[in-house]
Design an enzyme around this catalytic site. Structure first.
Site, PDB file in Angstrom:
ATOM      1  CG  ASP A   8      -0.328   0.207   2.533  1.00  0.00           C
ATOM      2  OD1 ASP A   8       0.923   0.269   2.597  1.00  0.00           O
ATOM      3  OD2 ASP A   8      -1.060   0.310   3.536  1.00  0.00           O
ATOM      4  CB  CYS A  65       0.741  -2.515   4.707  1.00  0.00           C
ATOM      5  SG  CYS A  65       0.507  -3.577   6.136  1.00  0.00           S
ATOM      6  CB  THR A  67       2.008  -2.819  10.954  1.00  0.00           C
ATOM      7  OG1 THR A  67       0.736  -3.144  10.344  1.00  0.00           O
ATOM      8  CG2 THR A  67       1.903  -1.473  11.665  1.00  0.00           C
ATOM      9  CG  HIS A  98       7.903 -24.898  12.866  1.00  0.00           C
ATOM     10  ND1 HIS A  98       8.045 -24.690  14.218  1.00  0.00           N
ATOM     11  CD2 HIS A  98       9.002 -25.599  12.480  1.00  0.00           C
ATOM     12  CE1 HIS A  98       9.184 -25.249  14.640  1.00  0.00           C
ATOM     13  NE2 HIS A  98       9.781 -25.791  13.597  1.00  0.00           N
ATOM     14  CG  HIS A 133       6.111 -28.688  11.822  1.00  0.00           C
ATOM     15  ND1 HIS A 133       5.851 -28.076  13.025  1.00  0.00           N
ATOM     16  CD2 HIS A 133       7.421 -29.025  11.834  1.00  0.00           C
ATOM     17  CE1 HIS A 133       6.972 -28.035  13.745  1.00  0.00           C
ATOM     18  NE2 HIS A 133       7.933 -28.612  13.044  1.00  0.00           N
TER      19      HIS A 133
HETATM   20  C1  RB5 Z   1      -1.818   2.749   6.556  1.00  0.00           C
HETATM   21  O1  RB5 Z   1      -1.815   3.959   7.245  1.00  0.00           O
HETATM   22  C2  RB5 Z   1      -1.619   1.597   7.529  1.00  0.00           C
HETATM   23  O2  RB5 Z   1      -2.741   1.461   8.343  1.00  0.00           O
HETATM   24  C3  RB5 Z   1      -1.344   0.308   6.773  1.00  0.00           C
HETATM   25  O3  RB5 Z   1      -0.226   0.466   5.965  1.00  0.00           O
HETATM   26  C4  RB5 Z   1      -1.063  -0.914   7.615  1.00  0.00           C
HETATM   27  O4  RB5 Z   1      -0.081  -0.684   8.559  1.00  0.00           O
HETATM   28  C5  RB5 Z   1      -2.238  -1.614   8.145  1.00  0.00           C
HETATM   29  O5  RB5 Z   1      -2.153  -2.656   8.800  1.00  0.00           O
END
Ligand code: RB5
Length: 146
Positions: A8, A65, A67, A98, A133
């Site tokens: 993203d 993304c 996180t 695993h 596993h």
């Molecule tokens: C975008 O601001 C952020 O929410 C997205 O990149 C991600 O971290 C969502 O899990």
């Protein structure tokens, strides 16, 4: 091996470098967008990559993304997908050995590119161990039948 990759806006800064790195390892990369860092909704891109892996048009998927969490939550909803949000090389290795992960979800905001490259490499080069596993992974996949 064909590797579908998408991000993203929050992961876009690492998307092209990760793609170049994966190509440099000798894998075929399928770029599933976006084309720039305009604001987008990560589930749209997680769905593209997860669908490509699930239908066999890609062998593995890499999503980036902010996180890695939202990408993983979305990709794991697609039947056939075992997506893991991974922040370390050790976790990448265990996600393959695993859990037979077929998609990994990286953090573009909290994990350096060099670490994410190592994670991508480990994800692509590590085999599933099978054995004890295998029955556990089969139980994960039973959840797709709900
Ligand atoms: C975008 O601001 C952020 O929410 C997205 O990149 C991600 O971290 C969502 O899990």
């Amino acid at each position: 091996m064909r590797v579908a990759i998408a991000s993203d806006h929050a992961g876009f800064c690492q998307k092209d470098p990760v793609e170049d790195y994966v190509r440099g390892l000798g894998y075929e990369v399928i770029d599933m967008g976006p084309a720039d860092d305009s604001r987008v909704d990560y589930p749209d891109f997680a769905d593209k990559v997860a669908t490509a892996v699930a239908d066999g048009s890609a062998d593995r998927g890499i999503l980036i993304c902010g996180t890695g969490l939202g990408m993983a939550m979305t990709a794991d909803k697609v039947p056939g997908i075992r997506a893991a949000a991974v922040q370390t090389v050790d976790f990448a290795e265990l996600a393959r050995k695993h859990n037979d992960a077929n998609v990994i979800c990286l953090s573009g905001r909290f994990v350096d590119l060099a670490v994410n490259e190592g994670i991508a490499r480990t994800f692509l080069e590590t085999d599933f161990e099978g054995g004890r596993h295998a029955q556990r992974v089969a139980k994960i996949m039973k959840e797709d039948e709900r």
